[in-house]
Design a protein around this motif. Structure first.
Motif, PDB file in Angstrom:
ATOM      1  N   PRO A 251     -63.169  11.952 -39.668  1.00 55.58           N
ATOM      2  CA  PRO A 251     -62.542  11.917 -38.268  1.00 55.58           C
ATOM      3  C   PRO A 251     -61.912  13.300 -37.968  1.00 55.58           C
ATOM      4  CG  PRO A 251     -60.969  11.124 -39.816  1.00 55.58           C
ATOM      5  CD  PRO A 251     -62.247  11.488 -40.703  1.00 55.58           C
ATOM      6  N   PRO A 252     -61.580  13.389 -36.669  1.00 59.43           N
ATOM      7  CA  PRO A 252     -61.231  14.839 -36.390  1.00 59.43           C
ATOM      8  C   PRO A 252     -59.722  15.032 -36.997  1.00 59.43           C
ATOM      9  CG  PRO A 252     -61.289  13.419 -34.257  1.00 59.43           C
ATOM     10  CD  PRO A 252     -61.421  12.686 -35.494  1.00 59.43           C
ATOM     11  N   PRO A 253     -59.418  16.385 -37.660  1.00 63.43           N
ATOM     12  CA  PRO A 253     -58.240  16.521 -38.359  1.00 63.43           C
ATOM     13  C   PRO A 253     -56.989  16.255 -37.745  1.00 63.43           C
ATOM     14  CG  PRO A 253     -59.394  18.296 -38.268  1.00 63.43           C
ATOM     15  CD  PRO A 253     -60.298  17.504 -37.279  1.00 63.43           C
ATOM     16  N   LEU A 254     -56.202  15.885 -38.234  1.00 69.11           N
ATOM     17  CA  LEU A 254     -54.673  15.528 -37.676  1.00 69.11           C
ATOM     18  C   LEU A 254     -54.047  16.914 -37.056  1.00 69.11           C
ATOM     19  CD1 LEU A 254     -52.651  13.591 -40.342  1.00 69.11           C
ATOM     20  CD2 LEU A 254     -53.518  12.784 -38.299  1.00 69.11           C
ATOM     21  N   ALA A 255     -53.566  16.932 -35.722  1.00 67.75           N
ATOM     22  CA  ALA A 255     -53.262  17.940 -35.084  1.00 67.75           C
ATOM     23  C   ALA A 255     -51.744  18.340 -35.305  1.00 67.75           C
ATOM     24  CB  ALA A 255     -53.370  17.656 -33.496  1.00 67.75           C
ATOM     25  N   ASP A 256     -51.046  17.509 -36.021  1.00 66.60           N
ATOM     26  CA  ASP A 256     -49.487  17.794 -36.019  1.00 66.60           C
ATOM     27  C   ASP A 256     -49.109  18.086 -37.502  1.00 66.60           C
ATOM     28  OD1 ASP A 256     -50.103  15.298 -36.938  1.00 66.60           O
ATOM     29  OD2 ASP A 256     -48.196  14.394 -36.070  1.00 66.60           O
ATOM     30  N   VAL A 257     -50.024  18.715 -38.362  1.00 60.24           N
ATOM     31  CA  VAL A 257     -49.910  18.776 -39.854  1.00 60.24           C
ATOM     32  C   VAL A 257     -48.702  20.186 -40.009  1.00 60.24           C
ATOM     33  CG1 VAL A 257     -50.845  19.604 -42.137  1.00 60.24           C
ATOM     34  CG2 VAL A 257     -51.829  17.815 -40.460  1.00 60.24           C
ATOM     35  N   GLN A 258     -47.574  19.712 -40.799  1.00 59.12           N
ATOM     36  CA  GLN A 258     -46.630  20.979 -40.999  1.00 59.12           C
ATOM     37  C   GLN A 258     -46.866  21.477 -42.508  1.00 59.12           C
ATOM     38  OE1 GLN A 258     -43.027  19.433 -40.080  1.00 59.12           O
ATOM     39  NE2 GLN A 258     -43.288  19.579 -37.859  1.00 59.12           N
ATOM     40  N   ARG A 259     -47.046  20.496 -43.524  1.00 54.42           N
ATOM     41  CA  ARG A 259     -47.260  20.864 -44.891  1.00 54.42           C
ATOM     42  C   ARG A 259     -48.387  20.285 -45.637  1.00 54.42           C
ATOM     43  NH1 ARG A 259     -42.143  18.808 -43.904  1.00 54.42           N
ATOM     44  NH2 ARG A 259     -42.634  16.898 -44.667  1.00 54.42           N
TER      45      ARG A 259
ATOM     46  N   GLY B  22     -60.788  30.421 -47.624  1.00 54.91           N
ATOM     47  CA  GLY B  22     -60.789  30.905 -46.340  1.00 54.91           C
ATOM     48  C   GLY B  22     -59.959  29.764 -45.575  1.00 54.91           C
ATOM     49  N   THR B  23     -60.152  28.489 -45.749  1.00 52.01           N
ATOM     50  CA  THR B  23     -59.491  27.584 -44.795  1.00 52.01           C
ATOM     51  C   THR B  23     -58.059  27.687 -44.951  1.00 52.01           C
ATOM     52  OG1 THR B  23     -61.477  26.199 -44.803  1.00 52.01           O
ATOM     53  CG2 THR B  23     -59.531  24.942 -44.474  1.00 52.01           C
ATOM     54  N   VAL B  24     -57.546  27.853 -46.596  1.00 54.47           N
ATOM     55  CA  VAL B  24     -56.149  27.952 -46.511  1.00 54.47           C
ATOM     56  C   VAL B  24     -55.529  28.971 -45.987  1.00 54.47           C
ATOM     57  CG1 VAL B  24     -54.535  28.206 -48.256  1.00 54.47           C
ATOM     58  CG2 VAL B  24     -56.513  26.498 -48.959  1.00 54.47           C
ATOM     59  N   ALA B  25     -56.372  30.307 -45.967  1.00 56.18           N
ATOM     60  CA  ALA B  25     -55.677  31.524 -45.237  1.00 56.18           C
ATOM     61  C   ALA B  25     -55.439  31.268 -43.832  1.00 56.18           C
ATOM     62  CB  ALA B  25     -56.717  32.562 -45.364  1.00 56.18           C
ATOM     63  N   ARG B  26     -56.481  30.317 -43.352  1.00 60.35           N
ATOM     64  CA  ARG B  26     -56.390  30.084 -41.648  1.00 60.35           C
ATOM     65  C   ARG B  26     -55.134  29.231 -41.710  1.00 60.35           C
ATOM     66  NH1 ARG B  26     -61.295  28.435 -38.019  1.00 60.35           N
ATOM     67  NH2 ARG B  26     -59.404  28.305 -36.693  1.00 60.35           N
TER      68      ARG B  26
ATOM     69  N   LEU C 141     -48.745  26.849 -41.266  1.00 62.46           N
ATOM     70  CA  LEU C 141     -48.486  25.772 -42.174  1.00 62.46           C
ATOM     71  C   LEU C 141     -47.750  26.162 -43.372  1.00 62.46           C
ATOM     72  CD1 LEU C 141     -50.479  24.646 -39.886  1.00 62.46           C
ATOM     73  CD2 LEU C 141     -51.694  23.344 -41.886  1.00 62.46           C
ATOM     74  N   GLU C 142     -47.176  25.310 -43.876  1.00 60.96           N
ATOM     75  CA  GLU C 142     -46.571  25.426 -45.342  1.00 60.96           C
ATOM     76  C   GLU C 142     -47.645  25.049 -46.304  1.00 60.96           C
ATOM     77  OE1 GLU C 142     -42.573  23.648 -46.150  1.00 60.96           O
ATOM     78  OE2 GLU C 142     -42.317  24.047 -44.039  1.00 60.96           O
ATOM     79  N   VAL C 143     -47.899  25.946 -47.259  1.00 65.89           N
ATOM     80  CA  VAL C 143     -49.349  25.608 -48.061  1.00 65.89           C
ATOM     81  C   VAL C 143     -48.672  25.535 -49.454  1.00 65.89           C
ATOM     82  CG1 VAL C 143     -51.428  25.724 -49.105  1.00 65.89           C
ATOM     83  CG2 VAL C 143     -50.867  26.225 -46.553  1.00 65.89           C
ATOM     84  N   ALA C 144     -48.566  24.599 -50.445  1.00 68.66           N
ATOM     85  CA  ALA C 144     -48.252  24.672 -51.668  1.00 68.66           C
ATOM     86  C   ALA C 144     -49.647  24.599 -52.490  1.00 68.66           C
ATOM     87  CB  ALA C 144     -47.101  23.777 -51.918  1.00 68.66           C
ATOM     88  N   TYR C 145     -49.542  24.875 -53.878  1.00 67.99           N
ATOM     89  CA  TYR C 145     -50.834  24.650 -54.861  1.00 67.99           C
ATOM     90  C   TYR C 145     -50.095  24.222 -55.986  1.00 67.99           C
ATOM     91  CZ  TYR C 145     -53.676  28.558 -52.629  1.00 67.99           C
ATOM     92  OH  TYR C 145     -54.586  29.070 -51.924  1.00 67.99           O
ATOM     93  N   LEU C 146     -50.972  23.053 -56.560  1.00 67.43           N
ATOM     94  CA  LEU C 146     -50.574  22.442 -57.881  1.00 67.43           C
ATOM     95  C   LEU C 146     -51.727  22.346 -58.457  1.00 67.43           C
ATOM     96  CD1 LEU C 146     -48.327  20.742 -59.170  1.00 67.43           C
ATOM     97  CD2 LEU C 146     -49.555  18.378 -58.238  1.00 67.43           C
TER      98      LEU C 146
ATOM     99  N   ALA D 216     -53.083  36.497 -52.058  1.00 72.49           N
ATOM    100  CA  ALA D 216     -54.102  37.199 -51.510  1.00 72.49           C
ATOM    101  C   ALA D 216     -54.422  36.287 -50.180  1.00 72.49           C
ATOM    102  CB  ALA D 216     -55.475  37.206 -52.204  1.00 72.49           C
ATOM    103  N   VAL D 217     -54.122  34.957 -50.118  1.00 73.88           N
ATOM    104  CA  VAL D 217     -54.472  34.327 -49.082  1.00 73.88           C
ATOM    105  C   VAL D 217     -53.015  33.903 -48.239  1.00 73.88           C
ATOM    106  CG1 VAL D 217     -56.722  33.213 -49.509  1.00 73.88           C
ATOM    107  CG2 VAL D 217     -54.595  32.106 -50.136  1.00 73.88           C
ATOM    108  N   GLY D 218     -51.687  34.541 -48.715  1.00 77.72           N
ATOM    109  CA  GLY D 218     -50.582  34.309 -47.997  1.00 77.72           C
ATOM    110  C   GLY D 218     -49.745  33.173 -48.685  1.00 77.72           C
ATOM    111  N   VAL D 219     -50.172  32.223 -49.900  1.00 85.35           N
ATOM    112  CA  VAL D 219     -49.449  31.298 -50.229  1.00 85.35           C
ATOM    113  C   VAL D 219     -48.572  31.715 -51.542  1.00 85.35           C
ATOM    114  CG1 VAL D 219     -50.000  28.815 -51.769  1.00 85.35           C
ATOM    115  CG2 VAL D 219     -51.575  29.719 -50.000  1.00 85.35           C
ATOM    116  N   LYS D 220     -47.229  31.006 -51.316  1.00 86.16           N
ATOM    117  CA  LYS D 220     -46.327  31.595 -52.092  1.00 86.16           C
ATOM    118  C   LYS D 220     -45.932  30.467 -53.237  1.00 86.16           C
ATOM    119  CE  LYS D 220     -44.079  34.551 -48.601  1.00 86.16           C
ATOM    120  NZ  LYS D 220     -44.911  34.076 -47.557  1.00 86.16           N
ATOM    121  N   GLN D 221     -46.128  29.224 -52.848  1.00 86.86           N
ATOM    122  CA  GLN D 221     -45.736  28.199 -53.913  1.00 86.86           C
ATOM    123  C   GLN D 221     -46.570  27.619 -54.569  1.00 86.86           C
ATOM    124  OE1 GLN D 221     -43.507  24.988 -52.061  1.00 86.86           O
ATOM    125  NE2 GLN D 221     -43.038  24.052 -53.901  1.00 86.86           N
TER     126      GLN D 221
END
Ligand SMILES: [Zn+2]
Length: 246
Positions: free
Chosen positions: A7-15, A32-36, A42-47, A79-84
């Motif tokens: 489906p089209p991606p959600l438009a109101d994603v924050q995290r 590349g997508t995470v950098a965008r 968006l707040e992006v975290a890696y686990l 390198a892509v701007g993710v801190k967590q």
């Protein structure tokens, strides 16, 4: 078995939570997508479920590998701007199954971080190419994440100790993006963030330093994905399968 049409991606994603088996999975599949997403605010975290202790191509002592790869993943995230960037403990590279302990740990992370979207490994195997994306650890994490999204994280009575003892209240993740699966049909144009993806992958020195032409290898993968999506000549894309989980 394939994914349904995305489906089209959600438009109101924050995290967004990116949950993967090994250091470098995110970067090969989706940096590349995470950098965008980071650029979009968006707040992006890696686990990471493991520290990739069975990876590498040289004679680095095995007991040093987890710390090396953890540091590489933190540099790649920067390198892509993710801190967590977080790592689970107790899971060995090459030993993963979609077990109840793994589902519990993923559920705890989901309830704590409360992502709208999760990006993860595909739980579906690509039979035409058994290496790489279809590593059993990837399939296991994709399956465990999917089980954690539904029903575990949203169900108070799944792992009840998480709410009772840790105050981790139920949370509904609304969307999952899978990378490495058999029929990715949602392309993201990464032409503008490609250099950061390349930098992220170069940060995984133990995994990529031996590759003679990493840049060429990546372009070979991301150019056809862009062409298949109808993007202009010379563009680069990463492709995903999306499912709605609300
Ligand atoms: Zn991997």
């Amino acid at each position: 078995m394939n994914f349904p049409t995305s489906p089209p991606p959600l438009a109101d994603v924050q995290r967004v939570l990116c949950a993967f088996a090994h250091p470098d999975d995110i970067d090969f599949g989706a940096a590349g997508t995470v950098a965008r997403w980071v650029d979009d605010g968006l707040e992006v975290a890696y686990l990471l479920v493991t520290r990739g202790d069975a990876g590498g191509f040289d004679d680095t002592p095995r007991d040093r590998m987890p710390a090396i790869r953890e540091a590489e993943q933190r540099a790649a995230a920067a390198a892509v701007g993710v801190k967590q960037v977080e790592f689970l403990d107790g899971y060995g590279d090459g030993t993963l199954t979609p077990s109840l302990p793994l589902r519990r740990d993923l559920t705890a992370a989901i309830r704590r971080l409360r992502p709208d979207r999760i990006l993860t490994n595909s739980p579906l195997r690509r039979w035409e190419r058994i290496a790489g994306p279809s590593h059993p650890d990837h399939l296991a994490v994709g399956e465990a994440v999917t089980c954690a999204v539904y029903p575990d994280a949203r169900n108070r009575f799944a792992f009840p100790e998480l709410a009772l003892e840790q105050g981790l209240e139920p949370w509904t993740v609304r969307e999952i993006w899978y990378t490495g699966g058999p029929t990715p049909d949602h392309a993201v144009d990464i032409t503008g963030t490609y250099e950061r993806k390349l930098a992220a992958l170069r940060a995984h020195v133990s995994q990529t330093a031996h590759l003679e032409d990493l840049d060429g290898l990546l372009r070979q993968r991301h150019r056809p994905a862009a062409m298949a999506a109808g993007l202009p000549d010379g563009h680069l894309a990463e492709a995903f399968s999306i499912i709605s989980t609300a």
